[in-house]
Enzyme design. Structure first.
Site: not given
Ligand SMILES: Cc1cc2nc3c(=O)[nH]c(=O)nc-3n(C[C@H](O)[C@H](O)[C@H](O)COP(=O)(O)OP(=O)(O)OC[C@H]3O[C@@H](n4cnc5c(N)ncnc54)[C@H](O)[C@@H]3O)c2cc1C
Length: 476
Positions: A192, A455
């Protein structure tokens, strides 16, 4: 035939080798690069593991499978109907092959542009000769060239499970995992790590039932614990089954599929029956065929070419970079070492900062980090402050519909210097660059907190994590 003499001969045209060759040529050296990788027509395919069976094709398939998943699970919320959804794996693999070829061709073009002489074939040391080295090339034709300096950049190959060699039909390395011709019903992965999770994600998104078997008791042990936990939760929700602490036993193949015997964490015997098994338990340095013995090139106990911090081997003017030497097996680490070595050959002071090498796992959510984890700081007894900001509170993430995860920042308790940044969430692979730049310039968390971020953007989560270090987030 007259021997061709070069200032610099690079063996291997993966990211370490081809970048070293280009930088050496830019610095005015007469440079050759030798690479043996063949495309499906037997022609050259420079770019190494990264381009042919690694970074690039895996990201191409991750992109295709992500589109498929979005179409199946996310489009409806946007009011987009797609009717019945299907995946044509042959087309997906064809697109991946095109992306790979574009990269192969791009490197051949860059060699021409920078006047790097490219040789297609296997390069091996013949002998030390007049202060330099004779390198024999075995390819469509055989010839010998000499180099005053040699850079070994022969990369790595996948490690197989003992007693279960790769057949690339049922037991797959990264190579076979990137060209499974149809979606397997049941797929197992051993390991993994980065490669296992990325490959598992591709085939899970396309409909395979995926089980990941990992020997270590903790999930993503090298990753900051909080981030690893968040990722583990997200993967479980997606249906990726991960079993930790297993001990793999016999692996058998038959016409029906692959049978993997293992003991689970409690020691109970289990057997997993699957159609395909991907093994991603690490990679070994590739020194086969280099004929290192001919010149006495020293390998270390792990089989990697032994080098010092500056990538110098035990032989004068022989250098080694990338996966074939110690350190993280990452394409960008190989590239940085390649540049640094070319510059050192030119008498400059090439440098690689191992503390600011970013790591990325391109799953969804993506995981990316740079610098130290909270566990490492604790173990080192370093006083730190931590701040984190969840994507659920980020406007752009909400608009994207991808609010899993967080940005976490760790800074020195006294100086406020950023010591580590850890991200799990959308576009973590891109966001981490800001943290790398900040750490390279020894920025404080206050520096990042005071920088104006666009933003709405995911990057605002970085600013907010920096604010969180001082417990003054504005949006959470
Ligand atoms: C599935 C997968 C996904 C990955 N994803 C990422 C990722 O997203 N980001 C990342 O940073 N890293 C990733 N990696 C790791 C990355 O591919 C390696 O770190 C990188 O390729 C190492 O570069 P290198 O130049 O050292 O070696 P390689 O890329 O292995 O290149 C070595 C080259 O040398 C050639 N060669 C070897 N011996 C000889 C010889 N004697 N003569 C001539 N040629 C020779 C080989 O054929 C090969 O072309 C991934 C790896 C895998 C397997």
């Amino acid at each position: 035939m007259a021997t061709k003499n070069f200032d610099v001969v690079v063996i291997g045209a993966g990211p370490g080798g081809y970048i070293a060759a280009i930088r050496a040529a830019q610095l005015g050296f007469n440079t050759a690069c030798i690479d043996e990788w063949k495309n499906d027509k037997g022609g050259p395919a420079p770019g190494g593991t990264c381009t042919n069976v690694g970074c690039i094709p895996s990201k191409a398939l991750l992109q295709s499978s992500e589109h498929f998943e979005h179409a199946g699970h996310s489009f409806a919320a946007h009011g987009i109907g797609v009717g019945s959804l299907s995946i044509d794996v042959a087309t997906m693999l064809g697109r991946k092959n095109t992306v790979v070829k574009q990269n192969n061709d791009g490197i051949l073009y860059l060699f021409k542009k920078n006047k790097v002489a490219f040789f297609h074939g296997r390069g091996s040391f013949a002998k030390a000769e007049g202060g330099g080295y004779e390198i024999a090339i075995a390819g469509a034709t055989s010839e010998t060239i000499t180099g005053k300096h040699v850079i070994v950049a022969t990369g790595s190959t996948a490690r197989a499970l003992p007693g279960a060699p790769f057949d690339e039909q049922q037991i797959l390395s990264n190579d076979g995992a990137l060209r499974i011709p149809s979606v397997p019903k049941r797929l197992a992965l051993v390991g993994a790590g980065v490669i296992g999770l990325e490959m598992g994600s591709v085939w899970r998104r396309l409909g395979a039932e995926v089980t990941v078997l990992e020997a270590l008791p903790s999930f993503l042990g090298a990753v900051d614990e909080q981030i690893a936990k968040e990722a583990s939760r997200a993967f479980a929700k997606q249906g990726l089954k991960i079993e930790l602490g297993v001990k793999i036993g016999d692996v058998r193949t038959s016409a029906a599929g692959v049978s993997v015997a293992y003991a689970n964490a409690k020691g109970d015997a289990r057997t997993l029956e699957v159609d395909k098994l991907i093994v991603s338990i690490g990679r070994m340095a590739n020194t086969d065929g280099l004929n290192a013995e001919a010149v006495g090139l020293k390998l270390d106990e792990r089989g990697t070419v032994a080098v010092d911090d500056d990538c110098r081997t035990n032989l004068p003017n022989v250098w080694a970079v990338g996966d074939v030497v110690r350190g993280p097996m990452l394409a960008h680490k190989a590239e940085e070492e390649g540049v640094a070595v070319a510059e050192r050959i030119a008498g400059q002071h090439g440098h690689v900062n191992f503390n600011t090498i970013p790591w990325v796992i391109y799953t969804s959510p993506e995981i990316a980090w740079v610098g130290q984890t909270e566990q490492q700081l604790k173990a080192a007894g370093r006083a730190y402050r931590a701040g984190s900001f969840p994507f659920i509170a980020n406007g752009r993430a909400r608009a994207l519909g991808d609010t899993t995860g967080l940005v976490k920042m760790l800074a020195d308790a006294t100086t406020d210097e950023i010591l580590g940044v850890h991200i799990v969430g959308p576009m973590a692979s891109e966001l981490i660059a800001e943290a790398v730049v900040a750490m390279e310039f020894k920025a404080s968390s206050e520096d990042l907190a005071r920088i104006c971020h666009a933003h709405p953007s995911l990057s605002e989560a970085m600013k907010e994590a920096a604010l969180a270090v001082d417990k003054r987030t504005l949006n959470f």
